[in-house]
Enzyme design. Structure first.
Site, mmCIF file in Angstrom:
data_model
loop_
_atom_site.group_PDB
_atom_site.id
_atom_site.type_symbol
_atom_site.label_atom_id
_atom_site.label_comp_id
_atom_site.label_asym_id
_atom_site.label_seq_id
_atom_site.Cartn_x
_atom_site.Cartn_y
_atom_site.Cartn_z
ATOM 1 N N THR A 1 28.453 9.959 14.006
ATOM 2 C CA THR A 1 28.556 8.696 14.737
ATOM 3 C C THR A 1 29.387 7.696 13.940
ATOM 4 O O THR A 1 30.166 6.923 14.506
ATOM 5 C CB THR A 1 27.154 8.114 15.020
ATOM 6 O OG1 THR A 1 26.364 9.109 15.640
ATOM 7 C CG2 THR A 1 27.216 6.911 15.917
ATOM 8 N N GLY A 2 29.229 7.721 12.617
ATOM 9 C CA GLY A 2 30.003 6.804 11.767
ATOM 10 C C GLY A 2 31.504 6.996 11.954
ATOM 11 O O GLY A 2 32.268 6.029 12.036
ATOM 12 N N CYS B 1 17.848 9.047 4.691
ATOM 13 C CA CYS B 1 19.224 9.408 4.329
ATOM 14 C C CYS B 1 19.286 9.861 2.883
ATOM 15 O O CYS B 1 20.042 10.739 2.524
ATOM 16 C CB CYS B 1 20.137 8.224 4.555
ATOM 17 S SG CYS B 1 19.578 6.758 3.690
ATOM 18 N N GLU C 1 26.913 3.333 6.462
ATOM 19 C CA GLU C 1 25.893 3.995 5.632
ATOM 20 C C GLU C 1 25.486 5.255 6.374
ATOM 21 O O GLU C 1 24.805 5.185 7.404
ATOM 22 C CB GLU C 1 24.686 3.070 5.448
ATOM 23 C CG GLU C 1 24.971 1.844 4.623
ATOM 24 C CD GLU C 1 25.341 2.167 3.188
ATOM 25 O OE1 GLU C 1 24.984 3.248 2.699
ATOM 26 O OE2 GLU C 1 26.013 1.342 2.569
ATOM 27 N N GLY D 1 23.671 5.301 10.142
ATOM 28 C CA GLY D 1 23.349 6.411 11.034
ATOM 29 C C GLY D 1 24.046 7.671 10.551
ATOM 30 O O GLY D 1 24.400 7.789 9.370
ATOM 31 N N SER D 2 24.261 8.589 11.450
ATOM 32 C CA SER D 2 24.804 9.887 11.042
ATOM 33 C C SER D 2 26.303 9.802 10.755
ATOM 34 O O SER D 2 26.996 8.902 11.227
ATOM 35 C CB SER D 2 24.549 10.911 12.149
ATOM 36 O OG SER D 2 25.252 10.515 13.304
ATOM 37 N N THR D 3 26.770 10.774 10.013
ATOM 38 C CA THR D 3 28.187 10.820 9.642
ATOM 39 C C THR D 3 29.063 10.969 10.886
ATOM 40 O O THR D 3 30.111 10.327 11.005
ATOM 41 C CB THR D 3 28.402 11.993 8.665
ATOM 42 O OG1 THR D 3 27.612 11.718 7.503
ATOM 43 C CG2 THR D 3 29.861 12.144 8.270
ATOM 44 N N LYS E 1 21.910 -3.756 17.486
ATOM 45 C CA LYS E 1 21.394 -2.721 18.388
ATOM 46 C C LYS E 1 20.575 -1.739 17.573
ATOM 47 O O LYS E 1 21.116 -0.947 16.804
ATOM 48 C CB LYS E 1 22.530 -1.952 19.075
ATOM 49 C CG LYS E 1 21.982 -1.075 20.204
ATOM 50 C CD LYS E 1 22.886 0.067 20.590
ATOM 51 C CE LYS E 1 22.665 1.321 19.785
ATOM 52 N NZ LYS E 1 21.325 1.937 19.883
ATOM 53 N N GLU F 1 22.875 18.402 6.729
ATOM 54 C CA GLU F 1 21.763 17.461 6.648
ATOM 55 C C GLU F 1 20.741 17.873 7.718
ATOM 56 O O GLU F 1 21.061 17.899 8.911
ATOM 57 C CB GLU F 1 22.238 16.032 6.925
ATOM 58 C CG GLU F 1 21.111 15.032 6.774
ATOM 59 C CD GLU F 1 21.499 13.604 7.153
ATOM 60 O OE1 GLU F 1 22.099 13.418 8.229
ATOM 61 O OE2 GLU F 1 21.195 12.687 6.382
HETATM 62 P P1 NAD Z 1 22.750 8.366 14.944
HETATM 63 O O1 NAD Z 1 24.093 8.359 14.314
HETATM 64 O O2 NAD Z 1 22.470 9.333 16.013
HETATM 65 O O3 NAD Z 1 22.431 6.932 15.581
HETATM 66 C C1 NAD Z 1 22.435 5.770 14.784
HETATM 67 C C2 NAD Z 1 22.662 4.570 15.696
HETATM 68 O O4 NAD Z 1 23.980 4.641 16.241
HETATM 69 C C3 NAD Z 1 21.710 4.495 16.887
HETATM 70 O O5 NAD Z 1 21.361 3.158 17.114
HETATM 71 C C4 NAD Z 1 22.578 5.043 18.029
HETATM 72 O O6 NAD Z 1 22.181 4.588 19.302
HETATM 73 C C5 NAD Z 1 23.937 4.482 17.652
HETATM 74 N N1 NAD Z 1 25.098 5.178 18.225
HETATM 75 C C6 NAD Z 1 25.206 6.489 18.561
HETATM 76 N N2 NAD Z 1 26.440 6.737 19.063
HETATM 77 C C7 NAD Z 1 27.117 5.557 19.039
HETATM 78 C C8 NAD Z 1 28.443 5.168 19.413
HETATM 79 N N3 NAD Z 1 29.324 6.031 19.927
HETATM 80 N N4 NAD Z 1 28.797 3.874 19.235
HETATM 81 C C9 NAD Z 1 27.933 2.984 18.719
HETATM 82 N N5 NAD Z 1 26.670 3.292 18.345
HETATM 83 C C10 NAD Z 1 26.270 4.565 18.494
HETATM 84 O O7 NAD Z 1 21.704 8.477 13.742
HETATM 85 P P2 NAD Z 1 20.115 8.609 13.836
HETATM 86 O O8 NAD Z 1 19.814 9.993 14.294
HETATM 87 O O9 NAD Z 1 19.545 7.456 14.567
HETATM 88 O O10 NAD Z 1 19.690 8.425 12.292
HETATM 89 C C11 NAD Z 1 19.704 9.452 11.382
HETATM 90 C C12 NAD Z 1 20.979 9.412 10.560
HETATM 91 O O11 NAD Z 1 21.093 8.149 9.904
HETATM 92 C C13 NAD Z 1 20.961 10.442 9.457
HETATM 93 O O12 NAD Z 1 22.209 11.061 9.369
HETATM 94 C C14 NAD Z 1 20.691 9.600 8.206
HETATM 95 O O13 NAD Z 1 21.132 10.183 7.022
HETATM 96 C C15 NAD Z 1 21.414 8.336 8.535
HETATM 97 N N6 NAD Z 1 20.927 7.215 7.712
HETATM 98 C C16 NAD Z 1 21.712 6.751 6.685
HETATM 99 C C17 NAD Z 1 21.251 5.724 5.848
HETATM 100 C C18 NAD Z 1 22.082 5.212 4.678
HETATM 101 O O14 NAD Z 1 21.745 4.155 4.120
HETATM 102 N N7 NAD Z 1 23.131 5.910 4.271
HETATM 103 C C19 NAD Z 1 19.994 5.167 6.091
HETATM 104 C C20 NAD Z 1 19.226 5.661 7.137
HETATM 105 C C21 NAD Z 1 19.713 6.690 7.947
#
Ligand code: NAD
Length: 489
Positions: A239-240, A293, A258, A235-237, A182, A392
């Site tokens: 959401t992680g 990130c 990540e 993605g973000s911490t 996704k 961040e």
């Molecule tokens: P985000 O966490 O908002 O979304 C990331 C993904 O997760 C999207 O596809 C989103 O639709 C999905 N998502 C959101 N809520 C969810 C849930 N409850 N269940 C399952 N999936 C869900 O992040 P973003 O705004 O898209 O990206 C920016 C973030 O990503 C920043 O914090 C950045 O640091 C991080 N990032 C980290 C790395 C790394 O390698 N560490 C690389 C790139 C980006």
């Protein structure tokens, strides 16, 4: 001629399931072009039943197509063909440039070659890394035998859609899994084309599927699906953490996370040539408009070199110009959308209310309509608890803190929440190695800032920046589970 007309690009705004395009019947999401905010496409998001269909077909495909059981070199050959098609495709760069924050020049120079090379790297891993023979009693043979999980659920962010997808799909597919990916709902287009090319390269239908939609609906259905045996998320911490909890309560599945960062750039007085160091720092926090990130967004500089370095950076920050991503002369990325711009503004405002002083930038470029191009910004006068140092921002904002001795510098460099990357700039081996040991971060770059083309070097965070690694042998191994075998004879 790389420039193109965005209105003439046809966008694959749907799902790709079992080798077939589908349009779904869920909520409708409007996708906008980051460069000018104009509507690009309507997306009918995958609801739980479409996610169920994708995962069930993926599970069937990986079992029945022979993908998991074929000779690993055969999997490698398909992945190599896939990488070649990605590198040569004329549609992919436009989809990426139009639908994301990446200027077409960067997409051609970096994004496409990096995506293809990451897949080539994992094509090689397919038949290079094995399990283990264990030192047991002489009358037994003990082995650790790897096997694929089955279906891996992958979820990616919007900042580097293609390379993030390659980091997830490359190792998972090389290890013999199927993937349901996704992408971010803000950047849905290029990964669909990437999956089409996989089919063209000979990947059996159903082994790589793309489902589109929001995190709350599509993402959470994917994480919770009982046939998804592992989740790989970037993605973000925040959401992680949610995904880790959902994965725990829905089958106790392992997760690779990540996540976000707030990485320091520690510069000692003996860092060397000022222009060179300033160039590294500048690229570290402005690449992709600061939406990386790994962005090095906290400058921690020793007092002796500070005035000259700050003066050079201030000057360099004034050279940036906004430009739509489909213009070949554009080099600087817009913020993804209005919400992201509001977040950048809000943190800068809060930082200034707590003593922060804007040295340069601090606002949007004027005259870019609904494209949110933010001026590279230097914020001085910030203490360690200032929101701009703690949070961040995900925009081109560099905080500046000054230190006197190494101990103080190292204390400022470590962050209570994040620990993704760090940069150390010094000619002293002692400073460099003590900083390498002293900073709590998953990556330490010494006298450079940013990843190289060495895919063998993994990336991953400590603390709130994540669990596990992308890239490297480690990401491949994390796409397998290990069976312990003991044979008496
Ligand atoms: P985000 O966490 O908002 O979304 C990331 C993904 O997760 C999207 O596809 C989103 O639709 C999905 N998502 C959101 N809520 C969810 C849930 N409850 N269940 C399952 N999936 C869900 O992040 P973003 O705004 O898209 O990206 C920016 C973030 O990503 C920043 O914090 C950045 O640091 C991080 N990032 C980290 C790395 C790394 O390698 N560490 C690389 C790139 C980006």
């Amino acid at each position: 001629m790389l420039s193109f007309d965005p209105d003439k690009v046809s966008l694959p705004a749907g799902h790709y399931i079992n080798g077939v395009h589908q349009h779904g019947a869920g909520n409708s999401l409007l996708v906008k072009r980051p460069s000018d905010g104009k509507p690009a496409a309507e997306l009918a998001e995958a609801d739980a039943s479409l996610v169920d269909e994708a995962v069930t077909l993926a599970d069937r495909a990986v079992k029945e197509s022979g993908w998991a059981s074929c000779p690993p070199r055969q999997r490698g050959a398909v992945l190599r063909r896939w990488a070649d098609l990605i590198a040569a495709d004329s549609e992919l760069p436009r989809l990426e440039a139009l639908g994301s924050t990446r200027p077409i020049h960067d997409v051609i120079q970096h994004e496409i070659p990096f995506t293809a090379e990451a897949i080539r790297f994992y094509a090689e891993c397919a038949d290079k890394f094995s399990g283990d023979v264990l030192p047991t009693r002489a009358a037994s043979l003990g082995m650790l035998v790897p096997e694929p999980y089955g279906v891996i659920g992958a979820i990616t962010p919007w900042n580097f859609p293609l390379s993030m997808a390659s980091w997830k799909c490359g190792p998972a597919l090389a290890a013999g899994n199927a993937v349901v990916l996704k992408p971010s709902e803000l950047t849905p287009f290029s990964t669909v084309r990437m999956a089409e090319l996989a089919t063209e390269a000979g990947l059996p239908a159903g082994v790589l599927n793309i489902v589109q939609g929001s995190g709350a609906v599509t993402g959470s259905a994917l994480v919770a699906h009982p046939l998804v045996r592992k989740v790989s998320f970037t993605g973000s911490t925040q959401t992680g953490a949610r995904i880790m909890s959902d994965a725990a309560f829905n089958g106790m599945k392992p997760v690779t996370l990540e996540l976000g960062g707030k990485s320091p750039q520690l510069v000692f007085d003996d860092a060397g040539d000022i222009d060179e160091v300033a160039g590294r720092i500048l690229r570290g926090f402005t690449a992709n408009g600061g939406q990386a990130c790994v962005a090095g967004t906290r400058l921690i500089v020793q007092r002796g070199i500070a005035p000259q370095l700050i003066e050079t950076l201030t000057r360099l920050c004034q050279n940036f110009r906004p430009g739509v991503t489909w213009d070949e002369t554009s080099r600087y990325a817009p913020l993804i959308d209005a919400r992201q711009a509001a977040k950048v503004q809000q943190v800068i405002r809060a930082a200034c209310q707590q003593g922060g002083e804007i040295l340069v930038g601090g606002e949007r470029f004027a005259g870019t309509g609904e494209g949110y191009f933010w001026q590279p910004t230097l914020l001085a006068g910030v203490s360690q608890d200032n929101p701009a140092v703690q949070e961040e921002i995900f925009g081109p904002v560099l905080t500046v803190q000054i230190f006197d001795d190494e101990e103080e510098g190292l204390a400022l460099a470590s962050h209570p929440t994040y620990g993704l990357c760090s940069g150390v700039h010094t000619k002293s081996i002692d400073h460099a190695l003590r900083a390498m040991r002293g900073i709590a971060a998953g990556t330490v770059w010494i006298n450079r800032y940013g990843r190289s083309g060495d895919f063998i070097v993994p990336t991953g965070g400590f603390q709130g920046s994540g669990i596990g690694k992308d890239l490297g042998r480690q990401a491949f191994e994390a796409c397998q589970r290990y069976k312990s075998v003991l044979i008496d004879f």
